[in-house]
Design a protein around this motif. Structure first.
Motif, PDB file in Angstrom:
ATOM      1  N   GLU A  65      -0.236  10.036  10.222  1.00  7.28           N
ATOM      2  CA  GLU A  65       0.530  10.940   9.372  1.00  7.28           C
ATOM      3  C   GLU A  65       1.852  11.180  10.080  1.00  7.28           C
ATOM      4  O   GLU A  65       1.860  11.559  11.241  1.00  7.28           O
ATOM      5  CB  GLU A  65      -0.229  12.256   9.198  1.00  7.28           C
ATOM      6  N   GLY A  66       2.970  10.924   9.385  1.00 11.63           N
ATOM      7  CA  GLY A  66       4.273  11.134  10.019  1.00 11.63           C
ATOM      8  C   GLY A  66       5.269  10.071   9.646  1.00 11.63           C
ATOM      9  O   GLY A  66       5.618   9.910   8.483  1.00 11.63           O
ATOM     10  N   GLU A  67       5.711   9.302  10.652  1.00 12.85           N
ATOM     11  CA  GLU A  67       6.713   8.263  10.434  1.00 12.85           C
ATOM     12  C   GLU A  67       6.403   7.068  11.323  1.00 12.85           C
ATOM     13  O   GLU A  67       6.016   7.228  12.484  1.00 12.85           O
ATOM     14  CB  GLU A  67       8.105   8.799  10.763  1.00 12.85           C
ATOM     15  N   ILE A  68       6.570   5.858  10.761  1.00 14.47           N
ATOM     16  CA  ILE A  68       6.335   4.624  11.511  1.00 14.47           C
ATOM     17  C   ILE A  68       7.586   3.771  11.421  1.00 14.47           C
ATOM     18  O   ILE A  68       8.085   3.506  10.327  1.00 14.47           O
ATOM     19  CB  ILE A  68       5.138   3.836  10.941  1.00 14.47           C
ATOM     20  N   ARG A  69       8.084   3.329  12.596  1.00 20.44           N
ATOM     21  CA  ARG A  69       9.244   2.428  12.649  1.00 20.44           C
ATOM     22  C   ARG A  69       8.864   1.199  13.464  1.00 20.44           C
ATOM     23  O   ARG A  69       8.707   1.288  14.681  1.00 20.44           O
ATOM     24  CB  ARG A  69      10.444   3.122  13.293  1.00 20.44           C
ATOM     25  N   GLY A  70       8.721   0.074  12.786  1.00 15.25           N
ATOM     26  CA  GLY A  70       8.415  -1.190  13.458  1.00 15.25           C
ATOM     27  C   GLY A  70       9.620  -2.106  13.363  1.00 15.25           C
ATOM     28  O   GLY A  70       9.930  -2.589  12.277  1.00 15.25           O
ATOM     29  N   ARG A  71      10.298  -2.317  14.484  1.00 18.36           N
ATOM     30  CA  ARG A  71      11.524  -3.127  14.456  1.00 18.36           C
ATOM     31  C   ARG A  71      11.253  -4.528  13.928  1.00 18.36           C
ATOM     32  O   ARG A  71      12.058  -5.098  13.202  1.00 18.36           O
ATOM     33  CB  ARG A  71      12.141  -3.191  15.854  1.00 18.36           C
ATOM     34  N   SER A  72      10.110  -5.089  14.277  1.00 10.47           N
ATOM     35  CA  SER A  72       9.762  -6.434  13.822  1.00 10.47           C
ATOM     36  C   SER A  72       8.774  -6.381  12.655  1.00 10.47           C
ATOM     37  O   SER A  72       9.047  -6.910  11.584  1.00 10.47           O
ATOM     38  CB  SER A  72       9.158  -7.228  14.984  1.00 10.47           C
ATOM     39  N   ARG A  73       7.617  -5.722  12.844  1.00 13.20           N
ATOM     40  CA  ARG A  73       6.555  -5.761  11.837  1.00 13.20           C
ATOM     41  C   ARG A  73       5.676  -4.524  11.930  1.00 13.20           C
ATOM     42  O   ARG A  73       5.428  -4.010  13.009  1.00 13.20           O
ATOM     43  CB  ARG A  73       5.703  -7.007  12.044  1.00 13.20           C
ATOM     44  N   VAL A  74       5.165  -4.106  10.761  1.00 12.90           N
ATOM     45  CA  VAL A  74       4.118  -3.090  10.663  1.00 12.90           C
ATOM     46  C   VAL A  74       2.954  -3.726   9.908  1.00 12.90           C
ATOM     47  O   VAL A  74       3.156  -4.360   8.861  1.00 12.90           O
ATOM     48  CB  VAL A  74       4.604  -1.824   9.925  1.00 12.90           C
ATOM     49  N   THR A  75       1.745  -3.580  10.446  1.00 15.58           N
ATOM     50  CA  THR A  75       0.541  -4.120   9.822  1.00 15.58           C
ATOM     51  C   THR A  75      -0.440  -2.984   9.580  1.00 15.58           C
ATOM     52  O   THR A  75      -0.768  -2.236  10.514  1.00 15.58           O
ATOM     53  CB  THR A  75      -0.119  -5.185  10.726  1.00 15.58           C
ATOM     54  N   LEU A  76      -0.894  -2.853   8.326  1.00 14.43           N
ATOM     55  CA  LEU A  76      -1.924  -1.881   7.976  1.00 14.43           C
ATOM     56  C   LEU A  76      -3.206  -2.656   7.684  1.00 14.43           C
ATOM     57  O   LEU A  76      -3.269  -3.440   6.731  1.00 14.43           O
ATOM     58  CB  LEU A  76      -1.521  -1.056   6.751  1.00 14.43           C
ATOM     59  N   ALA A  77      -4.221  -2.444   8.519  1.00  6.09           N
ATOM     60  CA  ALA A  77      -5.508  -3.110   8.349  1.00  6.09           C
ATOM     61  C   ALA A  77      -6.265  -2.473   7.187  1.00  6.09           C
ATOM     62  O   ALA A  77      -5.898  -1.403   6.703  1.00  6.09           O
ATOM     63  CB  ALA A  77      -6.316  -3.005   9.641  1.00  6.09           C
ATOM     64  N   GLU A  78      -7.333  -3.099   6.759  1.00  8.30           N
ATOM     65  CA  GLU A  78      -8.096  -2.585   5.611  1.00  8.30           C
ATOM     66  C   GLU A  78      -8.673  -1.197   5.865  1.00  8.30           C
ATOM     67  O   GLU A  78      -8.938  -0.455   4.930  1.00  8.30           O
ATOM     68  CB  GLU A  78      -9.197  -3.566   5.216  1.00  8.30           C
ATOM     69  N   ILE A  91       6.256  -6.272   6.630  1.00  9.62           N
ATOM     70  CA  ILE A  91       5.035  -5.474   6.533  1.00  9.62           C
ATOM     71  C   ILE A  91       3.897  -6.312   5.981  1.00  9.62           C
ATOM     72  O   ILE A  91       4.106  -7.245   5.203  1.00  9.62           O
ATOM     73  CB  ILE A  91       5.247  -4.214   5.658  1.00  9.62           C
ATOM     74  N   SER A  92       2.696  -5.962   6.423  1.00  9.38           N
ATOM     75  CA  SER A  92       1.478  -6.560   5.910  1.00  9.38           C
ATOM     76  C   SER A  92       0.508  -5.416   5.626  1.00  9.38           C
ATOM     77  O   SER A  92       0.220  -4.618   6.520  1.00  9.38           O
ATOM     78  CB  SER A  92       0.886  -7.523   6.944  1.00  9.38           C
ATOM     79  N   ILE A  93       0.039  -5.332   4.382  1.00  9.64           N
ATOM     80  CA  ILE A  93      -0.909  -4.281   4.000  1.00  9.64           C
ATOM     81  C   ILE A  93      -2.154  -4.967   3.470  1.00  9.64           C
ATOM     82  O   ILE A  93      -2.112  -5.645   2.438  1.00  9.64           O
ATOM     83  CB  ILE A  93      -0.320  -3.331   2.939  1.00  9.64           C
ATOM     84  N   ALA A  94      -3.272  -4.786   4.176  1.00 13.84           N
ATOM     85  CA  ALA A  94      -4.525  -5.422   3.782  1.00 13.84           C
ATOM     86  C   ALA A  94      -5.140  -4.701   2.583  1.00 13.84           C
ATOM     87  O   ALA A  94      -4.962  -3.487   2.410  1.00 13.84           O
ATOM     88  CB  ALA A  94      -5.507  -5.412   4.950  1.00 13.84           C
ATOM     89  N   GLU A  95      -5.851  -5.456   1.777  1.00 10.21           N
ATOM     90  CA  GLU A  95      -6.588  -4.856   0.669  1.00 10.21           C
ATOM     91  C   GLU A  95      -7.577  -3.842   1.240  1.00 10.21           C
ATOM     92  O   GLU A  95      -8.253  -4.124   2.229  1.00 10.21           O
ATOM     93  CB  GLU A  95      -7.335  -5.950  -0.097  1.00 10.21           C
ATOM     94  N   GLY A  96      -7.610  -2.659   0.650  1.00 15.45           N
ATOM     95  CA  GLY A  96      -8.484  -1.594   1.133  1.00 15.45           C
ATOM     96  C   GLY A  96      -7.754  -0.538   1.941  1.00 15.45           C
ATOM     97  O   GLY A  96      -8.251   0.566   2.118  1.00 15.45           O
ATOM     98  N   ALA A  97      -6.567  -0.854   2.452  1.00 14.96           N
ATOM     99  CA  ALA A  97      -5.774   0.123   3.204  1.00 14.96           C
ATOM    100  C   ALA A  97      -5.269   1.200   2.255  1.00 14.96           C
ATOM    101  O   ALA A  97      -5.029   0.944   1.074  1.00 14.96           O
ATOM    102  CB  ALA A  97      -4.596  -0.560   3.885  1.00 14.96           C
ATOM    103  N   THR A  98      -5.094   2.424   2.782  1.00 16.06           N
ATOM    104  CA  THR A  98      -4.485   3.516   2.024  1.00 16.06           C
ATOM    105  C   THR A  98      -3.097   3.758   2.581  1.00 16.06           C
ATOM    106  O   THR A  98      -2.930   3.921   3.788  1.00 16.06           O
ATOM    107  CB  THR A  98      -5.318   4.811   2.173  1.00 16.06           C
ATOM    108  N   PHE A  99      -2.098   3.770   1.688  1.00 17.72           N
ATOM    109  CA  PHE A  99      -0.725   4.055   2.091  1.00 17.72           C
ATOM    110  C   PHE A  99      -0.091   4.985   1.073  1.00 17.72           C
ATOM    111  O   PHE A  99      -0.044   4.671  -0.115  1.00 17.72           O
ATOM    112  CB  PHE A  99       0.108   2.772   2.210  1.00 17.72           C
ATOM    113  N   VAL A 100       0.372   6.147   1.551  1.00 13.50           N
ATOM    114  CA  VAL A 100       1.109   7.100   0.730  1.00 13.50           C
ATOM    115  C   VAL A 100       2.391   7.415   1.483  1.00 13.50           C
ATOM    116  O   VAL A 100       2.337   7.907   2.616  1.00 13.50           O
ATOM    117  CB  VAL A 100       0.300   8.397   0.483  1.00 13.50           C
TER     118      VAL A 100
END
Length: 117
Positions: A65-78, A91-100
């Motif tokens: 919860e907050g802020e994410i800064r990935g200069r190259s990549r951000v990956t959200l696992a399932e 960015i890579s967001i896996a199926e099943g991940a929650t992102f708001v």
């Protein structure tokens, strides 16, 4: 430059403050504050961060919860549960991940801001 060991916050640990690292930071416990790493931040499954996270790459398997800064990549696992604004080169967001939150992606998103003319 000698290789450094990862900075690790264990699953049973709670930390409030700032972690600054020239290498890798792994979070399995609970952190409130800020993480700044030159290399990578990994929020492991079960890890909880209420924080601003800045690194070359950020991988979230737990909760942020907050802020994410990935200069190259951000990956959200399932297993990721993210309520944050994300700025990343890619960015890579896996199926099943929650992102708001809000998302800014691409080279222009991560470039230093300049005042309009």
């Amino acid at each position: 430059m000698p290789e450094t060991s990862p900075t690790y916050l264990a699953a049973d640990a709670h930390f409030k403050g700032e972690i600054v690292s020239s290498g890798v930071v792994r979070i399995a416990g609970e952190l409130e504050g800020r993480i700044a790493a030159q290399a990578e931040v990994l929020v492991e499954t079960g890890g909880v961060c209420k924080a601003t996270i800045e690194a070359a790459t950020v991988t979230v398997e737990g909760a942020v919860e907050g802020e994410i800064r990935g200069r190259s990549r951000v990956t959200l696992a399932e297993t990721a549960r993210v309520h944050a604004d994300i700025t990343a080169g890619a960015i890579s967001i896996a199926e099943g991940a929650t992102f708001v939150g809000n998302l800014r992606i691409g080279r222009d998103a991560t470039a230093p801001h300049t005042a309009p003319h």
